[in-house]
Design a protein around this motif. Structure first.
Motif, PDB file in Angstrom:
ATOM      1  N   ALA A  38      52.614  42.212  49.517  1.00 18.66           N
ATOM      2  CA  ALA A  38      53.705  41.384  49.076  1.00 18.66           C
ATOM      3  C   ALA A  38      54.569  40.163  49.450  1.00 18.66           C
ATOM      4  CB  ALA A  38      53.934  42.004  47.244  1.00 18.66           C
ATOM      5  N   ALA A  39      55.419  40.559  50.300  1.00 21.23           N
ATOM      6  CA  ALA A  39      56.693  40.162  51.456  1.00 21.23           C
ATOM      7  C   ALA A  39      55.450  39.220  51.910  1.00 21.23           C
ATOM      8  CB  ALA A  39      56.691  41.113  52.898  1.00 21.23           C
ATOM      9  N   CYS A  40      54.631  38.669  52.628  1.00 17.22           N
ATOM     10  CA  CYS A  40      53.778  37.101  52.719  1.00 17.22           C
ATOM     11  C   CYS A  40      52.857  37.045  51.914  1.00 17.22           C
ATOM     12  CB  CYS A  40      53.195  38.106  54.567  1.00 17.22           C
ATOM     13  SG  CYS A  40      54.659  38.720  54.972  1.00 17.22           S
ATOM     14  N   HIS A  41      52.162  37.538  50.851  1.00 21.34           N
ATOM     15  CA  HIS A  41      50.796  37.061  49.706  1.00 21.34           C
ATOM     16  C   HIS A  41      51.844  36.885  48.844  1.00 21.34           C
ATOM     17  CE1 HIS A  41      48.644  36.749  53.496  1.00 21.34           C
ATOM     18  NE2 HIS A  41      48.748  38.391  53.821  1.00 21.34           N
ATOM     19  N   ALA A  42      50.856  35.820  48.436  1.00 21.81           N
ATOM     20  CA  ALA A  42      51.071  36.402  46.442  1.00 21.81           C
ATOM     21  C   ALA A  42      49.386  35.772  46.162  1.00 21.81           C
ATOM     22  CB  ALA A  42      51.405  35.116  46.109  1.00 21.81           C
ATOM     23  N   VAL A  43      49.109  36.585  45.071  1.00 22.61           N
ATOM     24  CA  VAL A  43      47.982  36.594  44.515  1.00 22.61           C
ATOM     25  C   VAL A  43      47.635  36.354  42.930  1.00 22.61           C
ATOM     26  CG1 VAL A  43      47.498  39.428  44.638  1.00 22.61           C
ATOM     27  CG2 VAL A  43      45.375  37.927  44.988  1.00 22.61           C
ATOM     28  N   GLY A  44      46.437  35.606  42.318  1.00 25.98           N
ATOM     29  CA  GLY A  44      47.085  35.755  40.900  1.00 25.98           C
ATOM     30  C   GLY A  44      46.650  34.879  40.369  1.00 25.98           C
ATOM     31  N   GLU A  45      47.262  33.911  38.941  1.00 27.33           N
ATOM     32  CA  GLU A  45      47.618  32.583  38.988  1.00 27.33           C
ATOM     33  C   GLU A  45      48.253  32.216  38.865  1.00 27.33           C
ATOM     34  OE1 GLU A  45      47.174  33.121  34.680  1.00 27.33           O
ATOM     35  OE2 GLU A  45      47.538  30.624  34.053  1.00 27.33           O
ATOM     36  N   LEU A  60      46.414  34.218  48.348  1.00 23.75           N
ATOM     37  CA  LEU A  60      45.085  35.274  48.428  1.00 23.75           C
ATOM     38  C   LEU A  60      43.744  35.305  47.381  1.00 23.75           C
ATOM     39  CD1 LEU A  60      46.337  38.505  50.471  1.00 23.75           C
ATOM     40  CD2 LEU A  60      45.154  36.377  51.522  1.00 23.75           C
ATOM     41  N   ASN A  61      43.396  34.643  46.341  1.00 24.43           N
ATOM     42  CA  ASN A  61      42.886  34.407  45.571  1.00 24.43           C
ATOM     43  C   ASN A  61      41.644  33.444  46.288  1.00 24.43           C
ATOM     44  OD1 ASN A  61      44.590  34.964  43.097  1.00 24.43           O
ATOM     45  ND2 ASN A  61      45.570  32.132  42.751  1.00 24.43           N
ATOM     46  N   LEU A  96      42.024  42.966  45.591  1.00 26.58           N
ATOM     47  CA  LEU A  96      42.097  41.777  45.603  1.00 26.58           C
ATOM     48  C   LEU A  96      40.491  41.225  44.983  1.00 26.58           C
ATOM     49  CD1 LEU A  96      42.622  41.305  49.354  1.00 26.58           C
ATOM     50  CD2 LEU A  96      43.848  40.589  47.304  1.00 26.58           C
ATOM     51  N   GLU A  97      39.290  41.727  45.455  1.00 30.70           N
ATOM     52  CA  GLU A  97      38.208  41.485  44.582  1.00 30.70           C
ATOM     53  C   GLU A  97      38.463  41.080  42.874  1.00 30.70           C
ATOM     54  OE1 GLU A  97      35.585  44.829  44.919  1.00 30.70           O
ATOM     55  OE2 GLU A  97      34.542  44.352  47.043  1.00 30.70           O
ATOM     56  N   THR A  98      39.349  42.106  42.502  1.00 28.44           N
ATOM     57  CA  THR A  98      39.216  40.814  40.955  1.00 28.44           C
ATOM     58  C   THR A  98      39.995  40.066  40.873  1.00 28.44           C
ATOM     59  OG1 THR A  98      42.384  41.875  40.268  1.00 28.44           O
ATOM     60  CG2 THR A  98      40.241  43.452  39.760  1.00 28.44           C
ATOM     61  N   PHE A  99      40.332  38.827  42.128  1.00 27.45           N
ATOM     62  CA  PHE A  99      41.618  37.956  42.242  1.00 27.45           C
ATOM     63  C   PHE A  99      40.027  36.693  42.538  1.00 27.45           C
ATOM     64  CE2 PHE A  99      44.495  40.136  42.008  1.00 27.45           C
ATOM     65  CZ  PHE A  99      45.709  39.791  40.631  1.00 27.45           C
TER      66      PHE A  99
END
Ligand code: HEM
Length: 108
Positions: A16-23, A33-34, A102-105
């Protein structure tokens, strides 16, 4: 435990220092990473990948579970020249769990 998205959410703290995921996730140092699981490598239009990552995708690399596992264990071993500055996850459980998260996104 393996394939546990809740445990994977905790592992994702290392990403999470470098990547966001989610809405509403935006690109940061790394791409959001969506939808990444199952997608071709280096495929987001609005993120500037390294040449190495773009070429890996053009050459057929896609993020199925096996390729993600190998990449996240040793990023530069799988995509030589990647700008993802991350040593890699050493634990098989962490690998399986963060991919389950990650699969959940992702569509899959
Ligand atoms: C690329 C996952 C940690 C920076 C990627 C990609 C994935 C990924 C799947 C390829 C995305 C695509 O092809 O669209 C992860 C996960 C991490 C992690 C799950 C934690 C376990 C980090 C960290 C950083 C980082 C800590 C920053 C220090 C980047 C960058 C790219 C990238 C800059 C683009 C690479 C390139 O264009 O060569 N990451 N990452 N990542 N990641 Fe990470």
């Amino acid at each position: 435990l393996a394939d546990d998205p809740e445990a994977g959410k905790k592992v994702f703290a290392k990403c999470a220092a470098c990547h966001a995921v989610g809405e509403g996730a935006k690109n940061r140092v790394g791409p959001h990473l969506n939808g990444v699981v199952g997608r071709k490598a280096g495929a987001l239009e609005d993120y500037k990948y390294s040449k190495a990552m773009t070429e890996a995708g053009a050459g057929g690399l896609a993020w199925d579970e096996d390729n993600l596992t190998a990449f996240l264990a040793n990023p530069r071993g799988v995509v030589k020249g990647t700008k993802m500055a991350f040593a890699g996850l050493k634990s098989e459980d962490d690998l399986s769990n963060v991919i389950a998260y990650l699969e959940t996104f992702s569509e899959k």
